[in-house]
Design an enzyme around this catalytic site. Structure first.
Site, PDB file in Angstrom:
ATOM      1  N   HIS A  59      64.779  38.883 141.183  1.00  0.00           N
ATOM      2  CA  HIS A  59      64.476  40.134 141.588  1.00  0.00           C
ATOM      3  C   HIS A  59      65.546  41.379 141.494  1.00  0.00           C
ATOM      4  O   HIS A  59      65.354  42.507 142.462  1.00  0.00           O
ATOM      5  CB  HIS A  59      63.998  40.274 143.082  1.00  0.00           C
ATOM      6  CG  HIS A  59      63.094  38.750 143.541  1.00  0.00           C
ATOM      7  ND1 HIS A  59      63.769  37.897 143.804  1.00  0.00           N
ATOM      8  CD2 HIS A  59      62.015  38.724 143.285  1.00  0.00           C
ATOM      9  CE1 HIS A  59      62.938  36.994 144.022  1.00  0.00           C
ATOM     10  NE2 HIS A  59      61.690  37.513 143.769  1.00  0.00           N
ATOM     11  N   HIS A  97      68.090  49.857 100.815  1.00  0.00           N
ATOM     12  CA  HIS A  97      67.980  49.371  99.600  1.00  0.00           C
ATOM     13  C   HIS A  97      69.617  49.173  98.988  1.00  0.00           C
ATOM     14  O   HIS A  97      69.768  48.204  98.144  1.00  0.00           O
ATOM     15  CB  HIS A  97      67.660  50.782  98.852  1.00  0.00           C
ATOM     16  CG  HIS A  97      67.658  50.454  97.044  1.00  0.00           C
ATOM     17  ND1 HIS A  97      66.644  49.843  96.516  1.00  0.00           N
ATOM     18  CD2 HIS A  97      68.606  51.165  96.379  1.00  0.00           C
ATOM     19  CE1 HIS A  97      66.834  49.970  95.186  1.00  0.00           C
ATOM     20  NE2 HIS A  97      68.110  50.641  95.129  1.00  0.00           N
ATOM     21  N   GLY A  98      70.441  50.187  99.502  1.00  0.00           N
ATOM     22  CA  GLY A  98      71.939  49.500  99.065  1.00  0.00           C
ATOM     23  C   GLY A  98      72.284  48.290  99.556  1.00  0.00           C
ATOM     24  O   GLY A  98      73.014  47.460  98.704  1.00  0.00           O
ATOM     25  N   ALA A 103      66.122  56.023  95.284  1.00  0.00           N
ATOM     26  CA  ALA A 103      67.235  55.198  95.209  1.00  0.00           C
ATOM     27  C   ALA A 103      67.136  54.026  94.296  1.00  0.00           C
ATOM     28  O   ALA A 103      68.240  53.762  93.647  1.00  0.00           O
ATOM     29  CB  ALA A 103      67.390  54.486  96.748  1.00  0.00           C
TER      30      ALA A 103
END
Lengths: 572, 572
Positions: B217, B395-396, B551
């Site tokens: 608690h 993406h990279g 990209a």
């Protein structure tokens, strides 16, 4: 956010290892995912499910007898690679061909689709089954573009059971597509989730607001509104899903109320309390409904309602036995309970045959309790404020609840002709039962001990009242182990009892003796400002309580004062 | 915080109703709590557990065959009343007496203690069992003052199994106290929880920090520190618990890694990945360990490690079959798996017998892939930054991971004497496998299609390269359904292939033809700035992408440029 992380690049792989270690009796690891530890029957169709990680128990927790044969696990929220799918499917194949089950997301569609082509080219009969249950992700005219969310559980469970039952690959695929065609889910989100290793949430929902139709990764919702009450939320989910019911479906369904991550079981149960009534009112028979976490999004807050309508073909597959980390049960018989039986009210305890004097005594005690309840109700907020300095601030609420319950119980006992002893005893139990916590128990036990000094055949005498007060004090000290000076209600009760005994012994009339004792109690309660709690309170609470009186002592003193006024009113 | 609430005063009662509706096959409601739907054998000892609500599956989820006979449920974080305990215990009694199990908190000690006295006075043999597993709540010299936390699960499970086995009440109580004496828990908290209806958390933990020794608690912890890495957290929990091991215990134990609410299964599995190794190194045999939520605090973030050491008496009770909402399994055989078997590395696929020219072709392809991996590694951050405008910015990372995996796979294939076709095919699969996601799948499939234009017995010819490029384009279009103008890598790949075919047909030398095609790809990739994505991207992503090149098209153009340079280097 994700706090237990280490190397974020390795998070999904590490979680998969930990899962395999924890459930080695059910699954075993292979490159790209997991297989059943005990493979299914030779020649059976293999169901291979999968998708990104971060949705536990989807999808690795679906593996086991009666459900999936294997699962492919991608990185967090990222499709598994084609190679991983092919590898897992090759290992899962039992000679009966493979069904690849996944949610209808671009990456999954691509990777599972390529894998299916290649597996088929290798000579493994392969079918695909993309779930499309999320009604918010596209309209009915574009159902094939919908995403798969928590419906994964019901659709794949049914498909897996069909495979376990020995159906041919085309029949298993047909059952799976039928289950998917008859499955609808609508979800809401209260808060976002965080990719392991990232600091920012993937998406945010403004405080107090709720996004409607968010997917499993925070895909854009269709609307946003203030979070409604539990009954209204139940109605919203129910109506959104039922509005999308396929035409001609029976009123028999598998239902899943799914938690997305940090919406807790208690909240889901509250929602189920209301949802089950809506299904009952609509004339539904629910079969083995599920309330819990079956397809999550890390620590996202929110929930979704899934309905899979069941015909005679689908229902036995939904009821079939299953033994997986996510779901374990034997064959389920009977329908769900959608309304609870009414529990009987506890009966008033027995008491001696009533008499005119006995009744008068009961009336007197009940009237005093009624005054007490009114006074404690008025003092609720103030007592709570003072208690919050040293504790959790629930003292006022507990006293108000307890005395109000005692008042009502006393009236019920009175209506049955009970005398002083029974009225107070019944009221004491009601007080403890409703107030809860430590002070509720002490008041209940104290009043109960008090009642044993009374009887059911006469009005309480002054001596009985003094004796009762003394018994209450002794019982409270026995239970709570508090001594004067510990900053508890004993600080007020002790001088009250001592003064009452002394003044009565000195021949004072009842009202004056009680008044004098009450004044001693009030002075002592005020004096607890200078004390430091000694029992069971944390250091910070002890420090915060300095300069504040003890709420328990204050309420005790207030109670004696109310009774003193009552004395004056009734005895003049 | 609690979002699904309605009337806060009714929250715990509503959650209990929802629970009873969801699990009506296992439990049935009584005033104050729940009983087993199918009562245990006549004459058996009844285990009645309980405490405040908000800790699901503690305590109502512990009710069922092989575990508790009944549970009393108080309000959120508040002890149930004496009356409720008495009522539930009376109903649970099967004639063999009652054991009342609860955590060692003041309110529970009081209410269960009074209830035990009264039940005993009524003629029901009653014993109490207060759990004291939390090592942080008092030092070893004051063990009796310690709180009960997640050890409730192991202690009550063992006690319930002893009762199910038909032991006498004194023997069941002795087993229960023995299990409690041999149980230790240590927990950490990352964030607080909110009482339903309240707006403020009951307590807060500063961001990035971790409180040590917090109870269920938010009781004051003993220390605070920065959140460590997963292996360090595993070590901390392991050492804190093991340091408190009772003297003379065997190295056989039941272990529970418990989540407190919003710490997710994946995080617990990551921790288990490390914890299991620590137990293995210490020579432990673990029996049926549990990793999940078994004693929670609403949506509190954090976890705890519980160890219950097992001797020959306790172990069979821990292994015994159980059928409750919290825990369902048959008798458990065998020990836990504490280390995973090493998975075999996938083998390089077969290829035609090697030849001098074939090897030279393989070397050439592998060298080109190595250059590509270097270039994409350098471009990773920039590609990620551009991708983040229109997507999730991975993406990279995907291109770097994929090309690096392709490079390594190519080297392994080369070492076995593979030629151009096999080297590129193996590299393609490794790329897709490691890169993941949509672009990983497209690159993998594209390179794989490219490889089918080559052979393993000669150096690639210009015609093969042009044919391979064309096959890659066709496969990618087939899978991704993108057309030029959709703002995808096809925008760069299409003009590359067209230019390559045209210039080669026009009689250009290989290096010049490739260079011209690469320049066309670069110009087209830059030109995607003016395009709006058409496929599978949300509206917000489409808007964000305006003015930024795609990209995927950029990385495709970069790849062709790297290969053009490589042509010049190798062919002069």
């Amino acid at each position: 956010m994700t706090r237990i992380c280490g190397n974020a690049d390795d998070f999904a792989a590490s979680a998969l290892r930990g899962f395999c270690l924890a459930y080695h009796d059910v699954v075993r690891p292979v490159r790209g995912g997991v297989l059943r530890a005990k493979p299914g029957a030779s020649g059976k169709v293999a169901l291979v499910v999968g998708g990104g990680s971060g949705h536990y128990p989807a999808f690795v927790g679906y593996v086991g007898e009666g459900f999936a044969d294997a699962s492919v696990a991608g990185d967090i929220f990222a499709s598994p690679s084609t190679q991983a799918i092919i590898n897992v499917a090759r290992e899962a194949d039992r000679g009966g061909g493979v069904i690849l089950g996944y949610g209808n997301y671009a990456g999954d569609v691509l990777n599972f689709g390529i894998a299916a082509q290649r597996l088929q080219a290798e000579g493994i009969e392969t079918r695909v089954l993309a779930t499309t249950d999320d009604v918010a992700s596209a309209d009915d005219a574009h159902r094939a573009a919908r995403r798969g969310i928590a419906g994964d559980l019901t659709v794949f469970k049914i498909t897996g059971a069909a495979a376990e039952a020995g159906l041919s690959i085309d029949d298993v695929a047909r059952v799976g597509h039928h289950a998917n065609d008859w499955t609808r889910t609508f979800g809401v989100a209260f808060g976002g989730c965080t990719i392991p290793g990232e600091k920012e949430k993937l998406f945010e929902v403004p405080a107090g607001r709720m996004a409607l139709g968010l997917g499993l990764h925070g895909e854009p919702g269709i609307d946003e509104q203030a979070i409604p009450s539990a009954p209204d939320l139940a109605t919203l989910l129910f109506e959104r899903v039922l509005a999308e019911a396929p035409s001609g479906v029976p009123r028999t369904a598998a239902v899943l109320l799914n938690g997305l991550g940090s919406t807790k079981q208690e909240e889901l149960f509250v929602l189920w309390d209301h949802l089950s009534a809506l299904f009952a009112d609509a004339g539904y028979s629910l079969v083995a409904p599920l309330v819990g976490e079956y397809a999550t999004s890390l620590e996202m807050a929110g929930c979704s309602l899934t309905v899979t309508w069941l015909d005679d073909e689908l229902e036995p597959f939904w009821r079939a036995a299953v033994e997986t980390p996510a779901l374990r049960h034997g064959v389920i018989e009977g329908d769900a309970m959608l309304a609870l039986p009414r529990l009987p009210e506890p009966d008033v305890v027995a008491f001696e045959a009533d008499s005119r004097d006995g009744r008068a005594g009961g009336i007197c005690v009940a009237a005093a309790l009624s005054k007490l309840s009114q006074a404690l109700g008025k003092a609720e907020a103030e007592l709570g404020r003072i208690d919050a300095q040293a504790g959790d601030g629930d003292h006022g609420q507990g006293m108000a609840r307890g005395s109000s319950a005692a008042d009502r119980a006393a009236q019920r006992a009175l209506a049955k002709g009970a005398g002083a002893r029974t009225v107070l005893g019944v009221a004491a139990d009601a007080w403890a039962d409703r107030a809860g916590g430590t002070s509720g128990a002490l008041w209940g036990e104290g009043l109960r001990a008090f009642s044993t000094a009374l009887d059911d055949t006469s009005r309480p005498t002054l001596e009985q009242l003094a004796d009762g007060s003394d018994r209450a004090l002794k019982r409270i000290v026995e239970l709570g182990k508090a001594k004067p000076g510990d900053k508890t209600l004993v600080d007020a009760l002790w001088p009250f009892v001592e003064t009452l005994k002394t003044t009565l012994g000195g021949g004072e009339r009842g009202a004056e003796a009680w008044r004098a004792a009450s004044e001693a109690a009030q002075a002592a309660a005020e004096g607890t400002r200078d004390l430091v709690p000694r029992l069971g309170r944390a250091k910070t609470h002890k420090e915060r309580s300095k300069g504040y009186p003890d709420a328990g002592a204050l309420s005790l003193a207030l109670a004696t004062c109310v009774i003193a006024d009552f004395f004056v009113e009734t005895t003049g």
